[in-house]
Design a protein around this motif. Structure first.
Motif, PDB file in Angstrom:
ATOM      1  N   TRP A   2       0.839  -1.182   0.000  1.00 18.99           N
ATOM      2  CA  TRP A   2       0.000   0.000   0.000  1.00 18.99           C
ATOM      3  C   TRP A   2       0.885   1.246   0.000  1.00 18.99           C
ATOM      4  CZ3 TRP A   2       0.562   3.355   4.125  1.00 18.99           C
ATOM      5  CH2 TRP A   2       1.283   2.862   5.229  1.00 18.99           C
ATOM      6  N   SER A   3       0.289   2.360  -0.369  1.00 21.06           N
ATOM      7  CA  SER A   3       1.027   3.628  -0.348  1.00 21.06           C
ATOM      8  C   SER A   3       0.032   4.770  -0.155  1.00 21.06           C
ATOM      9  CB  SER A   3       1.818   3.827  -1.655  1.00 21.06           C
ATOM     10  OG  SER A   3       0.942   3.868  -2.763  1.00 21.06           O
ATOM     11  N   MET A   4       0.527   5.925   0.238  1.00 19.31           N
ATOM     12  CA  MET A   4      -0.326   7.088   0.493  1.00 19.31           C
ATOM     13  C   MET A   4      -0.253   8.046  -0.683  1.00 19.31           C
ATOM     14  SD  MET A   4      -1.617   6.475   3.451  1.00 19.31           S
ATOM     15  CE  MET A   4      -2.342   8.062   3.834  1.00 19.31           C
ATOM     16  N   TYR A   5      -1.415   8.550  -1.121  1.00 17.95           N
ATOM     17  CA  TYR A   5      -1.419   9.563  -2.163  1.00 17.95           C
ATOM     18  C   TYR A   5      -0.797  10.864  -1.662  1.00 17.95           C
ATOM     19  CZ  TYR A   5      -4.448   6.696  -5.096  1.00 17.95           C
ATOM     20  OH  TYR A   5      -4.950   5.702  -5.875  1.00 17.95           O
ATOM     21  N   ASN A   6      -1.090  11.194  -0.402  1.00 16.27           N
ATOM     22  CA  ASN A   6      -0.558  12.417   0.195  1.00 16.27           C
ATOM     23  C   ASN A   6       0.585  12.025   1.125  1.00 16.27           C
ATOM     24  OD1 ASN A   6      -0.008  14.827   1.489  1.00 16.27           O
ATOM     25  ND2 ASN A   6      -2.179  15.348   1.829  1.00 16.27           N
ATOM     26  N   ILE A   7       1.811  12.249   0.679  1.00 18.47           N
ATOM     27  CA  ILE A   7       2.972  11.778   1.451  1.00 18.47           C
ATOM     28  C   ILE A   7       3.167  12.564   2.736  1.00 18.47           C
ATOM     29  CG2 ILE A   7       4.159  10.882  -0.585  1.00 18.47           C
ATOM     30  CD1 ILE A   7       5.841  13.429  -0.625  1.00 18.47           C
ATOM     31  N   SER A   8       2.433  13.653   2.882  1.00 16.74           N
ATOM     32  CA  SER A   8       2.568  14.418   4.124  1.00 16.74           C
ATOM     33  C   SER A   8       1.818  13.765   5.279  1.00 16.74           C
ATOM     34  CB  SER A   8       2.046  15.845   3.914  1.00 16.74           C
ATOM     35  OG  SER A   8       0.660  15.837   3.647  1.00 16.74           O
TER      36      SER A   8
END
Length: 525
Positions: A2-8
């Protein structure tokens, strides 16, 4: 992965001491972590929740979500009662795999078991996958691979099946290996060996239609069981063939009949409407034919008078067309192996329809002859090479047809001894009269004049050609149709297969029936 669209946004996944996977997100305003998702969300998401050969159904809210796959029972009933399926299931006592009549039960909308130790074979069809699994006694189940692209390839499981569950929607078809007994009790599933394109009738419907199989609705009874007349709620009349538990016709023969006849369509073949399997009950539902079977007419001293020559000739032609369709014109080359007067039914217009395909065999396009160690059929109708050696071909059915022709003309059974004849059966007596030039003496006295003696003599001639001892000397059914329709000269018949010598039943190693109805195994002296 999985990964986040918003890396912040900060997030993390934690596996806690109970095995739950928790995904949390950092909220700066709250200076803490908030749980976003948790897995598993339900008990069936836990790996192996119901143990080996267990089946998890999360929609079963009133009872334990775990059950056993068909053919299995809880390994520990006490643990199961406390809703603990950890130790899974084991095969039911007496359940045999790699035994006669076994097959597969289809489970739908399934998440297939753990695939870490499966065998994957690319390029196999569903049917080929089944045959490959049956060849190995260790193969417990199979499924089609690559379902996202329409299904191709084969997945086969060997050994324990772990982590199987049911989905409300989605999942895939899964085929579990079970024995003959389980196939009979699993009436909600379809035997994957056949997958017949036929309606399944529930037992309640048939009980209602036949007035609980009332004796007044019984049309006939034989070694196979009984046939009952019934009427569905829509008014359609049916005939229900209810197989006897002691008939010797097991699940293999039953499903064989369903498989074969479901694929056949001809005016001279009886139409199968559906089937029913419930526990030990096995039933076939046919179209209702009011005039029962041919033997009810030709062997009845009163009823045979209603069959004039033109009607008998049409019955002979109809039977011949039906057999030709089986041998040559259908999509499958089929050897019936049990053609006899009781297996020819008559509709309201006295048109013949061949029935009872429990013993039938399908041949490949290039296949001419086969051999079996299990000889099945009826005494008096079996060709000598089949009765003595287990060899059967289209010429085996030709022999049975020849016997039928002589029986229809004479209204005598082939097994009947005739006074004054030196031979023990009808074939021998006809051959005796043929050599004496008195062949018309065999004609049924109830067959009133006028009728064409030439046509009757020709049919007797054809009958003798069909019962010749050597299979190679018998005509094909296409030859028979031509001979019946044309007045071309016929070759002289050779000596027919008049009688056989069977081993004494007390000395035979096989199980032999001497009730003059059917014979299941025989040996030569």
């Amino acid at each position: 992965m999985w990964s986040m669209y918003n890396i912040s946004i900060l997030s993390r996944i934690v596996v806690d001491e109970s095995g739950f996977v928790r995904r949390t997100i950092r909220y700066e305003q709250e200076r803490g972590w908030r749980e976003f998702t948790t897995s598993p969300e339900e008990p069936c998401d836990r790996y192996g929740h119901c143990g080996a050969f267990g089946l998890c159904d999360p929609n079963n809210t009133t009872e334990f979500e775990c059950s056993c796959l068909p053919g299995f029972e809880p390994k520990s009933r006490s643990e199961w009662n406390f809703r603990d399926g950890t130790h899974g299931c084991v095969r039911k006592p007496g359940s045999l795999i790699c035994s006669k009549g076994e097959g597969f039960v289809k489970l739908e909308n399934v998440k297939v078991p753990d695939t870490s130790k499966v065998v994957v074979i690319n390029g196999l069809s569903l049917e080929a996958c089944e045959k490959d699994c049956l060849r190995s006694c260790n193969c417990t189940a199979y499924a089609i691979a690559n379902i996202s692209e329409g299904g191709s390839g084969c997945i086969a499981w060997h050994g324990d099946l772990v982590d199987t569950r049911i989905y409300t929607a989605g999942g895939q078809d899964f085929y579990l290996r079970v024995d003959e007994r389980e196939l009979g009790t699993n009436n909600t599933s379809i035997h994957s060996r056949t997958r017949p394109d036929l309606p399944f009738f529930d037992l309640t419907t048939l009980i209602t239609a036949t007035y609980n199989f009332s004796t007044r609705n019984m049309l006939g009874q034989g070694g196979f069981g009984s046939v009952y007349r019934g009427q569905l709620v829509n008014g359609q009349e049916i005939a229900v063939k209810r197989l006897s538990k002691h008939s010797g016709q097991g699940m293999h023969e039953f499903m064989n009949e369903v498989t074969v006849i479901a694929k056949l369509q001809h005016r001279n073949l009886v139409r199968l409407l559906g089937y029913c399997i419930y526990e030990e009950e096995k039933m076939l539902i046919y179209e209702y034919l009011p005039n029962k079977s041919l033997d009810h007419f030709i062997f009845d001293i009163t009823k045979r008078a209603h069959l004039d020559w033109s009607r008998r000739f049409e019955i002979v032609n109809g039977i011949a067309r039906g057999i030709l369709y089986l041998h040559q014109d259908s999509r499958l080359k089929i050897i019936h192996r049990d053609l006899k007067a009781s297996n020819v039914l008559l509709d309201a217009s006295m048109n013949p329809k061949i029935s009872d395909f429990g013993m039938a065999k399908m041949f490949g396009e290039d296949e001419i002859q086969a051999n079996t160690r299990r000889v099945v059929g009826t005494y008096g109708y079996m060709a000598p090479e089949y009765a003595m050696q287990g060899l059967y071909s289209t010429k085996s059915d030709v022999f049975s047809f020849g016997v039928l022709v002589l029986e229809i003309i004479s209204s005598r059974k082939n097994t009947e001894c005739i006074n004054g004849s030196q031979f023990p059966n009808l074939i021998g007596h006809v051959w005796e009269l043929w050599n004496d030039g008195r062949v018309l003496d065999i004609v049924d006295p109830a067959l009133c004049q006028p009728f064409s003696t030439d046509e009757v003599s020709r049919c007797i001639h054809i009958g003798l050609l069909c019962v010749q001892e050597a299979a190679t000397q018998r005509p094909t059914m296409s030859d028979v149709i031509f001979m019946l329709a044309n007045e071309t000269p016929l070759p002289p018949p050779n000596t027919p297969a008049i009688t056989f010598h069977y081993a004494d039943s007390s000395k035979s190693s096989g199980a032999t029936s001497w009730n003059r109805v059917s014979i299941t195994a025989l040996e030569a002296r």
